[in-house]
Structure formats: C-alpha cells, structure tokens
Design a protein around this motif. Structure first.
Motif, PDB file in Angstrom:
ATOM      1  N   ALA A  93      12.779  65.035 -66.429  1.00  8.98           N
ATOM      2  CA  ALA A  93      12.221  66.642 -66.366  1.00  8.98           C
ATOM      3  C   ALA A  93      12.951  67.302 -65.223  1.00  8.98           C
ATOM      4  O   ALA A  93      13.229  68.538 -65.264  1.00  8.98           O
ATOM      5  CB  ALA A  93      10.755  66.180 -66.389  1.00  8.98           C
ATOM      6  N   THR A  94      13.096  66.471 -64.073  1.00 11.91           N
ATOM      7  CA  THR A  94      13.716  67.018 -62.881  1.00 11.91           C
ATOM      8  C   THR A  94      15.103  67.351 -63.143  1.00 11.91           C
ATOM      9  O   THR A  94      15.496  68.465 -62.411  1.00 11.91           O
ATOM     10  CB  THR A  94      13.466  66.005 -61.436  1.00 11.91           C
ATOM     11  OG1 THR A  94      12.128  65.639 -61.465  1.00 11.91           O
ATOM     12  CG2 THR A  94      13.822  66.684 -60.395  1.00 11.91           C
ATOM     13  N   LEU A  95      15.618  66.517 -63.615  1.00  8.76           N
ATOM     14  CA  LEU A  95      17.209  66.681 -63.921  1.00  8.76           C
ATOM     15  C   LEU A  95      17.379  68.125 -64.751  1.00  8.76           C
ATOM     16  O   LEU A  95      18.344  68.861 -64.514  1.00  8.76           O
ATOM     17  CB  LEU A  95      17.969  65.644 -64.524  1.00  8.76           C
ATOM     18  CG  LEU A  95      18.539  64.476 -63.685  1.00  8.76           C
ATOM     19  CD1 LEU A  95      19.094  63.452 -64.508  1.00  8.76           C
ATOM     20  CD2 LEU A  95      19.843  65.012 -62.715  1.00  8.76           C
ATOM     21  N   THR A  96      16.611  68.230 -65.583  1.00  5.36           N
ATOM     22  CA  THR A  96      16.864  69.235 -66.803  1.00  5.36           C
ATOM     23  C   THR A  96      16.642  70.595 -65.735  1.00  5.36           C
ATOM     24  O   THR A  96      17.277  71.453 -66.171  1.00  5.36           O
ATOM     25  CB  THR A  96      15.739  69.076 -67.797  1.00  5.36           C
ATOM     26  OG1 THR A  96      16.198  67.989 -68.533  1.00  5.36           O
ATOM     27  CG2 THR A  96      15.792  70.283 -68.758  1.00  5.36           C
ATOM     28  N   SER A  97      15.693  70.598 -65.057  1.00  7.59           N
ATOM     29  CA  SER A  97      15.173  71.700 -64.095  1.00  7.59           C
ATOM     30  C   SER A  97      16.312  72.196 -63.200  1.00  7.59           C
ATOM     31  O   SER A  97      16.863  73.098 -62.975  1.00  7.59           O
ATOM     32  CB  SER A  97      13.900  71.415 -63.349  1.00  7.59           C
ATOM     33  OG  SER A  97      13.645  72.281 -62.403  1.00  7.59           O
TER      34      SER A  97
ATOM     35  N   VAL B  61      21.467  62.504 -57.851  1.00 11.00           N
ATOM     36  CA  VAL B  61      22.713  62.003 -58.912  1.00 11.00           C
ATOM     37  C   VAL B  61      23.660  61.520 -57.943  1.00 11.00           C
ATOM     38  O   VAL B  61      23.828  61.956 -56.866  1.00 11.00           O
ATOM     39  CB  VAL B  61      23.266  63.251 -59.438  1.00 11.00           C
ATOM     40  CG1 VAL B  61      24.523  62.597 -60.475  1.00 11.00           C
ATOM     41  CG2 VAL B  61      22.265  63.999 -60.382  1.00 11.00           C
ATOM     42  N   PRO B  62      23.970  60.137 -58.172  1.00  9.78           N
ATOM     43  CA  PRO B  62      25.056  59.300 -57.180  1.00  9.78           C
ATOM     44  C   PRO B  62      26.039  60.092 -57.072  1.00  9.78           C
ATOM     45  O   PRO B  62      26.539  60.966 -57.694  1.00  9.78           O
ATOM     46  CB  PRO B  62      25.060  57.935 -58.337  1.00  9.78           C
ATOM     47  CG  PRO B  62      23.837  57.929 -59.220  1.00  9.78           C
ATOM     48  CD  PRO B  62      23.519  59.313 -59.351  1.00  9.78           C
ATOM     49  N   TYR B  63      26.731  59.646 -55.905  1.00  4.45           N
ATOM     50  CA  TYR B  63      28.007  60.268 -55.690  1.00  4.45           C
ATOM     51  C   TYR B  63      29.144  59.372 -55.965  1.00  4.45           C
ATOM     52  O   TYR B  63      29.261  58.082 -55.561  1.00  4.45           O
ATOM     53  CB  TYR B  63      28.311  60.336 -53.990  1.00  4.45           C
ATOM     54  CG  TYR B  63      27.150  61.300 -53.407  1.00  4.45           C
ATOM     55  CD1 TYR B  63      27.041  62.580 -54.015  1.00  4.45           C
ATOM     56  CD2 TYR B  63      26.500  60.902 -52.155  1.00  4.45           C
ATOM     57  CE1 TYR B  63      26.150  63.371 -53.158  1.00  4.45           C
ATOM     58  CE2 TYR B  63      25.562  61.688 -51.584  1.00  4.45           C
ATOM     59  CZ  TYR B  63      25.496  63.003 -52.009  1.00  4.45           C
ATOM     60  OH  TYR B  63      24.344  63.657 -51.557  1.00  4.45           O
ATOM     61  N   VAL B  64      29.828  59.834 -57.106  1.00  5.61           N
ATOM     62  CA  VAL B  64      30.934  58.926 -57.501  1.00  5.61           C
ATOM     63  C   VAL B  64      32.340  59.766 -58.166  1.00  5.61           C
ATOM     64  O   VAL B  64      32.328  60.830 -58.485  1.00  5.61           O
ATOM     65  CB  VAL B  64      30.595  58.306 -58.909  1.00  5.61           C
ATOM     66  CG1 VAL B  64      31.505  57.416 -59.317  1.00  5.61           C
ATOM     67  CG2 VAL B  64      29.332  57.612 -58.967  1.00  5.61           C
TER      68      VAL B  64
ATOM     69  N   ASP C 185       9.444  64.164 -73.283  1.00  5.25           N
ATOM     70  CA  ASP C 185       9.958  65.399 -73.935  1.00  5.25           C
ATOM     71  C   ASP C 185      11.518  65.496 -73.661  1.00  5.25           C
ATOM     72  O   ASP C 185      12.340  65.563 -74.253  1.00  5.25           O
ATOM     73  CB  ASP C 185       9.456  66.458 -73.906  1.00  5.25           C
ATOM     74  CG  ASP C 185       7.736  66.581 -74.566  1.00  5.25           C
ATOM     75  OD1 ASP C 185       7.901  65.443 -75.541  1.00  5.25           O
ATOM     76  OD2 ASP C 185       6.993  67.266 -74.326  1.00  5.25           O
ATOM     77  N   ALA C 186      11.571  65.573 -72.083  1.00 11.55           N
ATOM     78  CA  ALA C 186      12.728  65.966 -71.624  1.00 11.55           C
ATOM     79  C   ALA C 186      13.958  64.979 -71.799  1.00 11.55           C
ATOM     80  O   ALA C 186      15.023  64.870 -72.302  1.00 11.55           O
ATOM     81  CB  ALA C 186      12.816  66.029 -70.028  1.00 11.55           C
ATOM     82  N   ALA C 187      13.363  63.232 -71.816  1.00 12.40           N
ATOM     83  CA  ALA C 187      14.408  62.374 -72.131  1.00 12.40           C
ATOM     84  C   ALA C 187      14.811  62.428 -73.512  1.00 12.40           C
ATOM     85  O   ALA C 187      15.850  62.189 -73.707  1.00 12.40           O
ATOM     86  CB  ALA C 187      13.606  60.971 -71.673  1.00 12.40           C
ATOM     87  N   ALA C 188      13.852  62.671 -74.352  1.00 15.04           N
ATOM     88  CA  ALA C 188      14.138  62.529 -75.898  1.00 15.04           C
ATOM     89  C   ALA C 188      15.093  63.775 -76.207  1.00 15.04           C
ATOM     90  O   ALA C 188      16.102  63.699 -76.840  1.00 15.04           O
ATOM     91  CB  ALA C 188      13.099  62.739 -76.608  1.00 15.04           C
TER      92      ALA C 188
ATOM     93  N   GLY D 191      23.463  68.791 -68.059  1.00 15.82           N
ATOM     94  CA  GLY D 191      23.512  67.892 -67.139  1.00 15.82           C
ATOM     95  C   GLY D 191      22.590  66.523 -67.351  1.00 15.82           C
ATOM     96  O   GLY D 191      22.833  65.439 -66.812  1.00 15.82           O
ATOM     97  N   ALA D 192      21.242  66.844 -67.585  1.00 14.49           N
ATOM     98  CA  ALA D 192      20.474  65.585 -67.832  1.00 14.49           C
ATOM     99  C   ALA D 192      20.874  64.740 -68.919  1.00 14.49           C
ATOM    100  O   ALA D 192      20.870  63.675 -68.973  1.00 14.49           O
ATOM    101  CB  ALA D 192      19.008  66.283 -68.224  1.00 14.49           C
TER     102      ALA D 192
END
Length: 465
Positions: free
Chosen positions: A53-57, A302-305, A114-117, A63-64
């Motif tokens: 949910a946070t990533l989507t925002s 989000v990791p740094y890669v 909901d966001a993950a689905a 991105g999510a």
C-alpha cells in the motif's frame, strides 16, 4: 570480477556471474554466511510487512508491481536452483501472514491485501489465522517459503567454485581504488578487476553517502522447542516475527523482534528476556538459542541496488533490504548479474542507488538530526571515572583528559581498553552487554572488546589505549 561479501546478495551475484562465464573472486572478512545472512528468521517471502500500500502511494502501481515481481522471482529462483543443484537447505513452502490483534489496524490490513493483489501477488485478506491469540484479520501470501540460509549459501559457494570461481575467507577489504581500473585492497593483498560488487550489507568505502542514507537497527531472535504454527507470521504493530523449524524429530519455534537502533545504550540482555517471555504466548517452552543481526532501511523503503555512485560504471552495490534480506538479497544478486552482463532489467530504475525524491530529502534531514544527536550524547554520557572497580563481564565508557576510553573487564579478570571513538566518523561507541561488543549508534559499526572490526562501515579497528 570481485565480489566483496559472502552473504546472500554477494553469493547470488557471484553464482550468476560465474554461470555467465565471468571470472569471479569473492572476498569475505570472516567466513561464508557467518554474518547477517546466517543470522535471520530465514523467511523467503515477497510479503514484506505492510509494504505494498505504501509502495503504491510512493512509487505508483507500476513501481509496486515491479518490486513485488522481483521479490517473488527471488523466491522461485531459490526454490528452482536448490532443486537443480541438489542443495539440501530445508526449503519448505509455507503461507505467510501479517496479522494484528488491534481493531484499529483492520482497514490497513484490508488496504494492504488489495494493494498486493493489484500488484500481481498471491495475496488476500483472511479473518482468522492459526495462532493462540485473537486477531482482527491478516494479509495472506500463499506458497511462500522458509529455509536454512547457511546450508543454502554453503551449497551455493560450492557450486561457484565448481564453475571456476574462487572464494577467499578472512580477507577484509579496506580500500578501493577505482581508476584507472578498480583495485580492491584487502588484509591479504590486492586484486585488480574489471568490476567490483560491494555486498557487505553496510557498504564499506565512504563514497555515495550511504552512511547518511541508511537507518540501522538490530533485531533479536530467540528459539527453542515448542508448538509452532504451520505458517510464517508477523505482527503488524509489534513487528514480532514467528515461524517453526524442524530439526530431526524436534520442532522449534523462532520468534524475532524487539529491535533497537544499533549502538544505543540499551540493556540488550533485558530485551532478550522480554522477547523470550512474549514467545511463551505462542508456544515456546524454553528459549535455548538466541542471536541478532543488523537491518538496514533506505530512505524510501526500496533497497539500493546498482551503480555505487553516479560517476562509476564498474563498481556496484547492494544494500538496504530492511528486514527482508532473504528475498531482497537474492533479488539484488539477480539484478546485479543482469546489469553487469549487459542484459538490463526492467526494475533497474526502481532500485537505482542514485535516485532521490522529496520524501527522501525529508527523511535524510531527519536521520541527520538523529546522527548529530547520537554524536553529542555519546560524549555527554561518557563518565569521568576509572575502571579499577569494574566487575568481570562489565564495561564502561569514560573520559580521560581529551580522550574517551572504552574499558571492558573480561571474565578472566583482564582489563581491555580501547579508544571509544568509532574509526568511521568519530562517534562514541556504547557497550552491547549481550554480545560483548562496542557498537556505534551513528552508522552501525561494531567492534570486539579488543577493538577489532566486526561490522562496517568502519574498516579500521579501535586503537588500544
């Protein structure tokens, strides 16, 4: 190719590069899988608390989705590669749950499901879970996994060497020359390479400002025999993690949590006791094992890669997995393999270490205030005292003129004294009474009571007094 660090990110990258025909040398300061990768609850899951949910925002639906895809691909890659290579690492499929007993969390759980689905993950909301507590519901990810990370990494290391790679243990890297071509300087000599991967969990070498862009915590784990649930669980509020593990005919319960900022002057022994007491609620009869490890969180989650800093094309980094290093480290190794071999990756921009946004700038400022506070309070806390009356096993940090001295009296009665100024940026260390180490709260460096470096970003020991 030189890979610095023989944890899950480094060995995954080394295996991928060796399989692609690259000449690979892995250098490790201690032993394979002896660091953070070997001290976890070993959940191998694309479910990372209430993440999507946070990533989507923050990153948008795309991105999510890309983040979820890379994490889910990492789970499947480990499962498929373990089967292909015949690595017996206790990998078992399990459903993963984030639950809560707090009614105020219900809407958050439903929003996360909901966001993950929507991100294409095998997620749904369930009202009940197999735990001896009353919950308001949970987000479930089906068909995730758990495994034995040390057995996995030792098996992967063996196959790296079969592909022609070389793994050198007890060879701490301390400096890096990038031009005209990268040279890694270690305690056992130097190595020239076309590309260098820095997978030391906390990036060594002070470039790229990673020490200012990572938040460091230390998580504790207790384990012992007892009734264990069939799934893998995480409390959305307390962030306590639990899962079962079978060893022969014995079944163990692993419970993690009670994290704190590395280097804070807290009673770590008391935190272990508190965690063990909480674990009895879930069926732990007696805590027989315990361990802890670092966790690094990035400014935006989000990791740094990718490229270590904007001006380099041959130095790479993987860090900031934020408590989810099993899937996060694996996905990082796979991503770096694609970037170094020139195949490219659709999620490269998402993980780019050199990204920045407004939210990150605010978080960076807040973290800077924290570090500044730790720098000042470390000196303020230092006592003006002598260590003559220290009991065996006790320690103190005291001023001695202009110096600040860290003193520890071993169980053998011997007094060991080293400078209390961290060799990274000069912050004052604090004593970890559970692990008998000197830890720095500014950027997470850790030292033995003799001053030796245990974890970076510091690369030089605390000098003896």
């Amino acid at each position: 190719m030189v890979v610095i660090g023989a944890g899950i990110a480094g060995l995954t990258a080394a295996y991928g590069l060796a399989k692609a025909g690259k000449s690979v040398v892995v250098v490790e300061a201690a032993e394979v899988a002896s660091g953070v990768s070997g001290n976890t609850t070993a959940k191998l899951s694309a479910q990372h608390a209430l993440k999507y949910a946070t990533l989507t925002s923050r990153k948008g639906a795309e991105g999510a989705t890309r983040y979820g895809r890379t994490q889910l691909d990492a789970v499947e890659w480990v499962a498929a590669t373990a089967a292909e290579l015949g690595i017996e690492c206790g990998l078992a499929r399990r459903d993963s749950f984030v639950y809560s007993t707090d009614t105020s969390q219900l809407s958050k759980l439903q929003e996360e499901a909901d966001a993950a689905a929507s991100a294409g993950l095998p997620a749904d909301f369930v009202e009940q879970v197999d735990l001896p507590v009353t919950t308001v519901g949970a987000v479930r990810f089906v068909d995730q996994a758990q495994f034995h990370p040390r057995k996995w990494l030792l098996g992967l290391a063996e196959h790296i060497e079969r592909l022609g790679g070389r793994i050198v243990e007890r060879a701490r890297a301390h400096t890096l020359d990038e031009r005209p071509s990268p040279i890694v300087h270690t305690e056992r000599g130097q190595i020239r390479a076309r590309d260098v991967v820095v997978a030391t969990h906390y990036p060594i070498f002070d470039r790229g400002l990673y020490f200012a862009r990572l938040d460091i915590t230390r998580d504790l784990v207790v384990a012992g025999e007892g009734d264990a649930p069939t799934g893998m669980y995480l409390d959305a509020v307390t962030h306590r993690s639990l899962r079962g593990h079978t060893e022969g005919d014995r079944r163990y319960l692993l419970v993690g949590g009670d994290h704190y900022r590395t280097g804070e002057p807290v009673d770590v022994e008391a935190r272990y006791r508190k965690l063990a007491e909480a674990a009895t609620t879930f069926g732990l009869t007696k805590a027989t094992h315990r361990w802890s490890a670092h966790d690094m969180s990035t400014l935006d989650g989000v990791p740094y890669v990718g490229r270590y800093h904007p001006a380099t094309h041959h130095v790479w980094v993987a860090t900031g997995f934020g408590q989810w290093g099993m899937s996060g480290g694996t996905s990082a190794g796979l991503l770096l393999t694609d970037l170094i071999t020139g195949d490219g990756h659709p999620a490269a921009g998402l993980y780019d270490p050199n990204r920045f946004d407004l939210h990150s700038s605010v978080t960076l400022a807040e973290d800077g205030v924290k570090v500044g506070k730790q720098y000042v309070t470390g000196y303020t806390r230092a006592l003006t005292a002598t260590p003559d009356d220290l009991a065996p096993g006790a320690a103190q940090v005291a001023r001695r003129g202009k110096d600040v001295v860290a003193s520890y009296r071993g169980e053998d009665g011997k007094l060991r004294q080293v400078s209390a100024r961290c060799t990274h940026l000069g912050c004052v260390v604090a004593f970890n009474n559970a692990e008998k180490t000197w830890d720095c709260a500014c950027h997470g460096s850790r030292f033995g009571t003799d001053g030796s470096v245990i974890q970076g970003p510091a690369t030089r020991p605390l000098p003896p007094v």
